[in-house]
Scaffold this motif. Structure first.
Motif, mmCIF file in Angstrom:
data_model
loop_
_atom_site.group_PDB
_atom_site.id
_atom_site.type_symbol
_atom_site.label_atom_id
_atom_site.label_comp_id
_atom_site.label_asym_id
_atom_site.label_seq_id
_atom_site.Cartn_x
_atom_site.Cartn_y
_atom_site.Cartn_z
ATOM 1 N N LYS A 161 33.966 20.360 12.839
ATOM 2 C CA LYS A 161 34.198 19.108 12.111
ATOM 3 C C LYS A 161 35.631 19.048 11.593
ATOM 4 C CE LYS A 161 31.984 16.368 8.510
ATOM 5 N NZ LYS A 161 30.891 16.366 7.534
ATOM 6 N N LEU A 164 38.434 16.368 13.097
ATOM 7 C CA LEU A 164 39.041 15.423 12.160
ATOM 8 C C LEU A 164 40.565 15.584 12.125
ATOM 9 C CD1 LEU A 164 36.437 15.511 9.261
ATOM 10 C CD2 LEU A 164 36.804 13.666 10.929
ATOM 11 N N ILE A 186 41.956 14.061 15.307
ATOM 12 C CA ILE A 186 41.931 12.599 15.199
ATOM 13 C C ILE A 186 43.102 12.121 14.344
ATOM 14 C CG2 ILE A 186 40.669 10.654 14.173
ATOM 15 C CD1 ILE A 186 38.082 12.058 15.222
ATOM 16 N N ARG A 201 37.160 10.343 19.082
ATOM 17 C CA ARG A 201 36.151 9.658 18.260
ATOM 18 C C ARG A 201 34.784 9.703 18.938
ATOM 19 N NH1 ARG A 201 39.982 4.638 16.441
ATOM 20 N NH2 ARG A 201 40.917 5.649 14.632
ATOM 21 N N ALA A 208 33.454 13.221 18.540
ATOM 22 C CA ALA A 208 32.988 13.406 17.163
ATOM 23 C C ALA A 208 31.621 12.755 16.970
ATOM 24 C CB ALA A 208 34.006 12.823 16.183
ATOM 25 N N ASP A 250 30.820 11.493 11.457
ATOM 26 C CA ASP A 250 31.141 10.102 11.155
ATOM 27 C C ASP A 250 32.590 10.044 10.677
ATOM 28 O OD1 ASP A 250 31.464 7.541 10.129
ATOM 29 O OD2 ASP A 250 29.473 7.491 9.229
ATOM 30 N N THR A 251 33.489 9.652 11.567
ATOM 31 C CA THR A 251 34.918 9.685 11.241
ATOM 32 C C THR A 251 35.293 8.651 10.189
ATOM 33 O OG1 THR A 251 35.428 8.236 13.108
ATOM 34 C CG2 THR A 251 35.546 10.608 13.492
ATOM 35 N N GLU A 299 34.167 10.166 6.811
ATOM 36 C CA GLU A 299 35.031 11.286 6.457
ATOM 37 C C GLU A 299 36.401 10.810 5.997
ATOM 38 O OE1 GLU A 299 34.131 14.362 5.969
ATOM 39 O OE2 GLU A 299 32.126 13.899 6.669
ATOM 40 N N ARG A 300 36.925 9.748 6.610
ATOM 41 C CA ARG A 300 38.207 9.214 6.187
ATOM 42 C C ARG A 300 38.154 8.730 4.752
ATOM 43 N NH1 ARG A 300 41.351 4.949 9.720
ATOM 44 N NH2 ARG A 300 41.201 6.735 11.055
#
Length: 61
Positions: free
Chosen positions: A5, A9, A12, A42, A45, A51-52, A55-56
Motif C-alpha cells: 500500500k 501510493l 502514484i 490506480r 491499487a 482506495d487512492t 488515502e489522499r
C-alpha cells in the motif's frame, strides 16, 4: 500501512508529479505516457483494495 500500500501510493504520487511536470513543459507525448502509467497504477491499487482517493484525503489531513 503495509509495504504494498505504501509503495503503490508513493508510485502514484510520483506519477502525478511527473504528469504535472510534463503538462507544464508542454510535452504532450510524455504527458500521455505519464497518464497511462498513472491509470495503470490506480487500476493496480484498486485491484488490491487500495482506495487512492480515500488515502489522499487521509494524508492531506
Amino acid at each position: 500501512m503495509d509495504a504494498f500500500k505504501a509503495g503503490i501510493l508513493q508510485r502514484i504520487a510520483n506519477a502525478e508529479q511527473d504528469l504535472h511536470r510534463a503538462i507544464e513543459a508542454g510535452d504532450e507525448f510524455l504527458a500521455e505516457v505519464e497518464q497511462s502509467e498513472l491509470d495503470d497504477l490506480r487500476r493496480l491499487a484498486a485491484e488490491h483494495g487500495v482506495d487512492t482517493v480515500l488515502e489522499r484525503h487521509r494524508t492531506a489531513a
